[in-house]
Scaffold this motif. Structure first.
Motif, PDB file in Angstrom:
ATOM      1  N   VAL A  65      52.870  44.865  38.843  1.00 15.06           N
ATOM      2  CA  VAL A  65      53.359  45.869  39.787  1.00 15.06           C
ATOM      3  C   VAL A  65      54.008  47.059  39.086  1.00 15.06           C
ATOM      4  O   VAL A  65      54.000  48.183  39.623  1.00 15.06           O
ATOM      5  CB  VAL A  65      54.343  45.208  40.784  1.00 15.06           C
ATOM      6  CG1 VAL A  65      55.657  44.845  40.106  1.00 15.06           C
ATOM      7  CG2 VAL A  65      54.571  46.085  41.994  1.00 15.06           C
ATOM      8  N   SER A  93      46.189  35.263  42.522  1.00 14.03           N
ATOM      9  CA  SER A  93      45.963  36.687  42.809  1.00 14.03           C
ATOM     10  C   SER A  93      47.248  37.363  43.298  1.00 14.03           C
ATOM     11  O   SER A  93      47.576  38.481  42.874  1.00 14.03           O
ATOM     12  CB  SER A  93      44.861  36.834  43.859  1.00 14.03           C
ATOM     13  OG  SER A  93      43.638  36.300  43.398  1.00 14.03           O
ATOM     14  N   CYS A  94      47.987  36.688  44.158  1.00  9.17           N
ATOM     15  CA  CYS A  94      49.257  37.253  44.648  1.00  9.17           C
ATOM     16  C   CYS A  94      50.277  37.360  43.517  1.00  9.17           C
ATOM     17  O   CYS A  94      50.996  38.375  43.411  1.00  9.17           O
ATOM     18  CB  CYS A  94      49.804  36.391  45.780  1.00  9.17           C
ATOM     19  SG  CYS A  94      48.759  36.331  47.241  1.00  9.17           S
ATOM     20  N   TYR A 101      49.387  40.209  41.162  1.00  5.60           N
ATOM     21  CA  TYR A 101      49.730  41.526  41.719  1.00  5.60           C
ATOM     22  C   TYR A 101      51.194  41.863  41.466  1.00  5.60           C
ATOM     23  O   TYR A 101      51.530  42.994  41.114  1.00  5.60           O
ATOM     24  CB  TYR A 101      49.426  41.534  43.217  1.00  5.60           C
ATOM     25  CG  TYR A 101      49.802  42.829  43.901  1.00  5.60           C
ATOM     26  CD1 TYR A 101      49.002  43.958  43.775  1.00  5.60           C
ATOM     27  CD2 TYR A 101      50.973  42.912  44.646  1.00  5.60           C
ATOM     28  CE1 TYR A 101      49.357  45.155  44.388  1.00  5.60           C
ATOM     29  CE2 TYR A 101      51.333  44.099  45.273  1.00  5.60           C
ATOM     30  CZ  TYR A 101      50.518  45.210  45.136  1.00  5.60           C
ATOM     31  OH  TYR A 101      50.885  46.386  45.736  1.00  5.60           O
ATOM     32  N   ARG A 102      52.064  40.857  41.630  1.00  8.96           N
ATOM     33  CA  ARG A 102      53.487  41.091  41.354  1.00  8.96           C
ATOM     34  C   ARG A 102      53.733  41.257  39.855  1.00  8.96           C
ATOM     35  O   ARG A 102      54.659  41.975  39.443  1.00  8.96           O
ATOM     36  CB  ARG A 102      54.316  39.907  41.881  1.00  8.96           C
ATOM     37  CG  ARG A 102      54.349  39.773  43.385  1.00  8.96           C
ATOM     38  CD  ARG A 102      55.197  40.877  44.007  1.00  8.96           C
ATOM     39  NE  ARG A 102      56.538  40.869  43.498  1.00  8.96           N
ATOM     40  CZ  ARG A 102      57.520  40.101  43.980  1.00  8.96           C
ATOM     41  NH1 ARG A 102      57.271  39.278  44.986  1.00  8.96           N
ATOM     42  NH2 ARG A 102      58.719  40.161  43.473  1.00  8.96           N
ATOM     43  N   SER A 155      44.857  50.627  37.052  1.00  8.74           N
ATOM     44  CA  SER A 155      44.054  49.727  37.874  1.00  8.74           C
ATOM     45  C   SER A 155      43.717  48.468  37.079  1.00  8.74           C
ATOM     46  O   SER A 155      43.266  48.539  35.931  1.00  8.74           O
ATOM     47  CB  SER A 155      42.762  50.419  38.321  1.00  8.74           C
ATOM     48  OG  SER A 155      41.946  49.521  39.034  1.00  8.74           O
ATOM     49  N   ASN A 156      43.957  47.316  37.697  1.00  9.71           N
ATOM     50  CA  ASN A 156      43.682  46.034  37.050  1.00  9.71           C
ATOM     51  C   ASN A 156      42.638  45.248  37.821  1.00  9.71           C
ATOM     52  O   ASN A 156      42.731  44.025  37.955  1.00  9.71           O
ATOM     53  CB  ASN A 156      44.979  45.217  36.938  1.00  9.71           C
ATOM     54  CG  ASN A 156      45.995  45.874  36.031  1.00  9.71           C
ATOM     55  OD1 ASN A 156      45.817  45.924  34.820  1.00  9.71           O
ATOM     56  ND2 ASN A 156      47.061  46.400  36.626  1.00  9.71           N
ATOM     57  N   SER A 157      41.646  45.950  38.350  1.00 11.04           N
ATOM     58  CA  SER A 157      40.614  45.283  39.139  1.00 11.04           C
ATOM     59  C   SER A 157      39.754  44.354  38.292  1.00 11.04           C
ATOM     60  O   SER A 157      39.212  43.366  38.794  1.00 11.04           O
ATOM     61  CB  SER A 157      39.721  46.321  39.821  1.00 11.04           C
ATOM     62  OG  SER A 157      39.144  47.196  38.857  1.00 11.04           O
ATOM     63  N   TYR A 210      40.830  40.708  38.417  1.00 11.27           N
ATOM     64  CA  TYR A 210      40.447  39.950  39.620  1.00 11.27           C
ATOM     65  C   TYR A 210      38.948  39.626  39.620  1.00 11.27           C
ATOM     66  O   TYR A 210      38.547  38.598  40.160  1.00 11.27           O
ATOM     67  CB  TYR A 210      40.827  40.742  40.868  1.00 11.27           C
ATOM     68  CG  TYR A 210      42.303  41.027  40.948  1.00 11.27           C
ATOM     69  CD1 TYR A 210      43.194  40.038  41.320  1.00 11.27           C
ATOM     70  CD2 TYR A 210      42.803  42.277  40.628  1.00 11.27           C
ATOM     71  CE1 TYR A 210      44.558  40.289  41.393  1.00 11.27           C
ATOM     72  CE2 TYR A 210      44.161  42.546  40.685  1.00 11.27           C
ATOM     73  CZ  TYR A 210      45.036  41.545  41.063  1.00 11.27           C
ATOM     74  OH  TYR A 210      46.377  41.784  41.117  1.00 11.27           O
TER      75      TYR A 210
END
Length: 579
Positions: free
Chosen positions: A183, A175-176, A179-180, A188-190, A193
C-alpha cells in the motif's frame, strides 16, 4: 416376464381381426395384464376389472368342462375391454381346440386366482419399491456429487472439492494481505497477482490429479511461480538469495521425481493411480526397479515437503521471501502436494512394502525431532515457523503411513490441515500487516513483535490463538488434529512415532509459549504518548478486511476446538464422496 406379456397383450387387444388359430389365446394375456399392475396410476381401473375377471373365469371353467364347443375366452376379453366385437371363426372350433384351450385355461385360472388373492396385499409394497427405485435413478443431486473421471488425468470428487476450496480461500486472503503490504508503494503490482493466479491453478491441478503426468504438471505449475513470488521484492535483504536457492533445489527435486516416475512406468506400464493400484496388487513381489522408482519419488516429494533429510533450504527461503509468500509456501505449497500424495497412497498400495514403510517411519521420526529441537534456538519468527512446519508435516506422515489400513486417516489429514492453515493465517497474516514492502526486511523478529498487545490488541490476540493452535493446546483446532493423529498412531501401532509426537509437542509448547508471552510484555521504550495513555482505544475506521479475515480465522480455531463436530462432518463427507 410381466412386461413381455403386457406388450403382447396390447398388440392382441388392438387387432381384433386376427384369428385365434394364429395367436396365443387372448384370455391368457388379457387376464395377466389386468391381474398384475404394470403402471402405478391405474389402481382404480384395476379394481374395477378384477371382479369381471373372476366371474368370467369361473364361467369359462364350467362351460369348457361341459365341452359345449363355445369359446368363452373371447367373451371374457370383450367384456373386460368394453368391446362388442364377435368373431364367427371362434364359434366353429373343433373339440381338439376346445381340449387344448381347457388345459391352458385351467393353468391360467389357477395362476390368476393366486395372483388376485395376493395382489391386494402386495400392490402397495411394489408401488413403493418402484417409486423409490425411480427416485434413486432420477435424483439429480446424487448424480451431481458422484466422482467423475475427467479424461485419465483428473478425478473430480468431494475430496478434491474440499481442498480446492481451501486453496482458493488462501489465495483470496493472500491477495488482501498483499494489497496492504504494497500500500505504501505507488507502483502497479499487477504482475504479483498474475503469478499468484498461476500458482493457484497449479494447486488446484495438483489436488484433482489422478495420473502421474498430471501430478508432475501440477507440481511444476505450483513450483515455478514461487520463484517469481519469492524474488518479487528483490530490494529486500535476502530475497534474491532465497529465490535462487528455491529455484535450484526445486529443479533437483523435479528431476528426482521425473526419474522415479520413469522407473515406475518401466516396471508397471501404468501411470494412472488406479492402474498402479491394479499392477501393484497383482505383482507377486516388487522388483528392484520398482523400489528404486518409489524411492526417487519419495526423494522428490521430500524436497517439496521439506522433510528430513531434504529440509535445509526451507528456513533460508522463508526468511528471504515476503511474509505473504511465506504464507503461500507453508499452506498451498505443501497442502496441495500432501493431498495429492495421500490420494496416490490411498489408491496404490505402496506402503504395503516393508522397506518403503520403514523409510517413511524414519523420515517422520527425524522430521518431528529435528524441527522442534532446532526451532528452540531461533529468534526470527519466520525461521521458527519454517522449522515448525518441518515438524508438523512429520506429524502428518503418521496419517500417510496408515492411510491404507485405517478409515480415519483421511479424516485426520483433513482436520489437521485445516487447523494448520488457520493457524498460519493468524501468525503470518499479523507479521504481514506489521510490515511494508518498501522496507529492507519484514518485522519478523521477537523484538519487533514485543508488546504488540499494547499497540494492536486484536492482532495480538489472533496471533496468540494461532500459536496456541500450533502448540496443540486444548480448546483449539490444533489439539483436535493432534489428538486424532495420536489415536491413529496407537491404532496402527506406530509406537516410535507416538513417542516422537509426545516429545515434539512438549518442546513445541515451550517456544510457542515464549512467543505468546513476548506479545504481552509491557513496552518500556515507546514514546511518551503511549506511556502516558496506557488505555487502549479501538477505532472502527482502523479495522480493514484483512484484520477481519485474520480475526475470523482465530475465531474458527476456537470454535473448532470447542465444538469440532461440524468440522468432522465436513471432512467425513469429503472422504465419503472419495470412496
Amino acid at each position: 416376464m410381466i412386461t413381455n406379456i403386457s406388450n403382447d397383450n396390447m398388440q392382441i387387444s388392438d387387432n381384433s381381426d386376427v384369428s385365434i388359430q394364429d395367436t396365443v389365446p387372448p384370455s391368457e394375456e388379457t387376464i395377466a395384464v389386468e391381474a398384475v399392475p404394470t403402471e402405478t396410476g391405474d389402481s382404480a381401473n384395476e379394481n374395477s376389472v378384477n371382479p369381471q375377471v373372476d366371474t368370467k373365469t369361473e364361467s369359462n371353467s364350467t362351460e369348457i368342462n361341459s365341452n359345449s364347443g363355445v369359446n368363452t375366452n373371447t367373451e371374457a376379453s370383450t367384456n373386460i375391454n368394453g368391446e362388442t366385437n364377435t368373431n364367427s371363426a371362434t364359434q366353429t372350433n373343433n373339440e381338439a381346440n376346445a381340449n387344448t384351450e381347457t388345459a391352458t385355461n385351467t393353468i391360467t385360472n389357477t395362476n390368476i386366482e393366486a395372483t388376485t388373492t395376493a395382489g391386494s396385499n402386495t400392490d402397495t409394497a411394489t408401488d413403493d419399491n418402484n417409486k423409490s427405485d425411480i427416485d434413486q435413478q432420477t435424483d439429480p443431486s446424487m448424480e451431481y456429487w458422484k466422482a467423475r473421471q475427467i479424461t485419465a488425468l483428473f478425478t473430480c470428487d468431494g475430496y478434491g472439492l474440499l481442498y480446492t476450496s481451501l486453496v482458493l480461500l488462501i489465495a483470496i486472503i493472500v491477495s488482501c494481505l498483499a494489497y496492504r503490504w504494497f500500500v505504501q508503494e505507488h507502483l502497479s503490482n499487477s504482475l504479483f497477482y498474475v503469478i499468484l493466479l498461476f500458482m493457484t491453478l497449479g494447486g488446484v491441478t495438483l489436488v484433482y490429479a489422478s495420473h502421474l503426468i498430471a501430478f508432475f504438471i501440477g507440481i511444476e505449475l505450483l513450483s515455478i511461480p514461487f520463484v517469481g513470488l519469492i524474488g518479487y521484492q528483490y530490494i529486500q535483504t535476502h530475497s534474491l538469495e532465497a529465490a535462487v536457492k528455491y529455484m535450484i533445489l526445486s529443479a533437483v527435486a523435479s528431476a528426482f521425481l521425473l526419474m522415479g516416475i520413469a522407473f515406475y512406468y518401466a516396471t508397471t506400464g501404468e501411470l494412472t493411480f488406479s492402474g498402479l493400484s491394479y499392477q501393484l496388487s497383482t505383482m507377486s513381489y516388487p522388483s528392484n526397479l520398482l523400489l528404486m522408482g518409489v524411492c526417487l519419488i519419495l526423494v522428490g516429494v521430500g524436497f517439496k515437503l521439506s522433510l528430513v533429510p531434504f529440509q535445509l533450504w526451507l528456513p533460508d527461503v522463508y526468511q528471504g521471501a515476503p511474509t505473504v509468500v511465506g504464507l503461500l509456501l507453508s499452506t498451498v505449497g505443501k497442502v496441495a502436494l500432501f493431498c495429492a500424495i495421500a490420494r496416490l497412497f490411498l489408491l496404490a498400495p505402496i506402503v504395503n512394502n516393508e522397506t518403503i514403510r520403514m523409510i517413511l517411519v524414519i523420515m517422520a521420526f527425524l522430521s518431528i525431532l529435528w524441527g522442534n529441537l532446532v526451532a528452540l534456538m531461533q529468534t526470527s519468527l519466520k525461521r521458527l515457523l519454517a522449522y515448525s512446519s518441518i515438524a508438523h508435516f512429520g506429524y502428518l506422515l503418521i496419517a500417510l503411513i496408515s492411510v491404507q489400513y485405517q478409515v480415519l486417516a483421511l479424516e485426520t489429514i483433513g482436520v489437521y490441515l485445516i487447523g494448520y492453515i488457520l493457524a498460519n493465517i493468524c501468525i503470518l497474516g499479523v507479521i504481514s500487516l506489521e510490515s511494508h514492502s518498501n522496507e529492507l526486511q519484514d518485522h519478523e523478529n521477537e523484538v519487533d513483535l514485543s508488546g504488540l498487545f499494547w499497540r494492536r490488541p486484536i492482532l495480538a490476540l489472533t496471533m496468540g490463538m494461532g500459536l496456541l493452535s500450533l502448540a496443540g493446546v486444548p480448546l483449539t483446532a490444533g489439539f483436535v488434529g493432534r489428538f486424532l493423529l495420536v489415536l491413529l498412531g496407537v491404532t496402527a501401532e506406530l509406537w516410535w512415532l507416538i513417542a516422537a509426537v509426545v516429545i515434539g509437542s512438549a518442546l513445541g509448547l515451550y517456544f510457542y509459549a515464549r512467543l505468546i508471552i513476548n506479545l504481552y510484555i509491557r513496552p518500556t521504550y515507546r514514546d511518551d504518548q503511549l506511556l502516558n495513555n496506557p488505555v487502549i482505544k479501538l477505532k472502527w475506521q482502523d479495522i480493514k478486511i484483512s484484520e477481519l479475515m485474520i480475526a475470523f480465522s482465530a475465531l474458527l480455531i476456537l470454535i473448532c476446538g470447542i465444538y469440532p463436530k461440524w468440522l468432522f462432518n465436513l471432512v467425513s463427507m469429503a472422504q465419503y464422496l472419495t470412496t
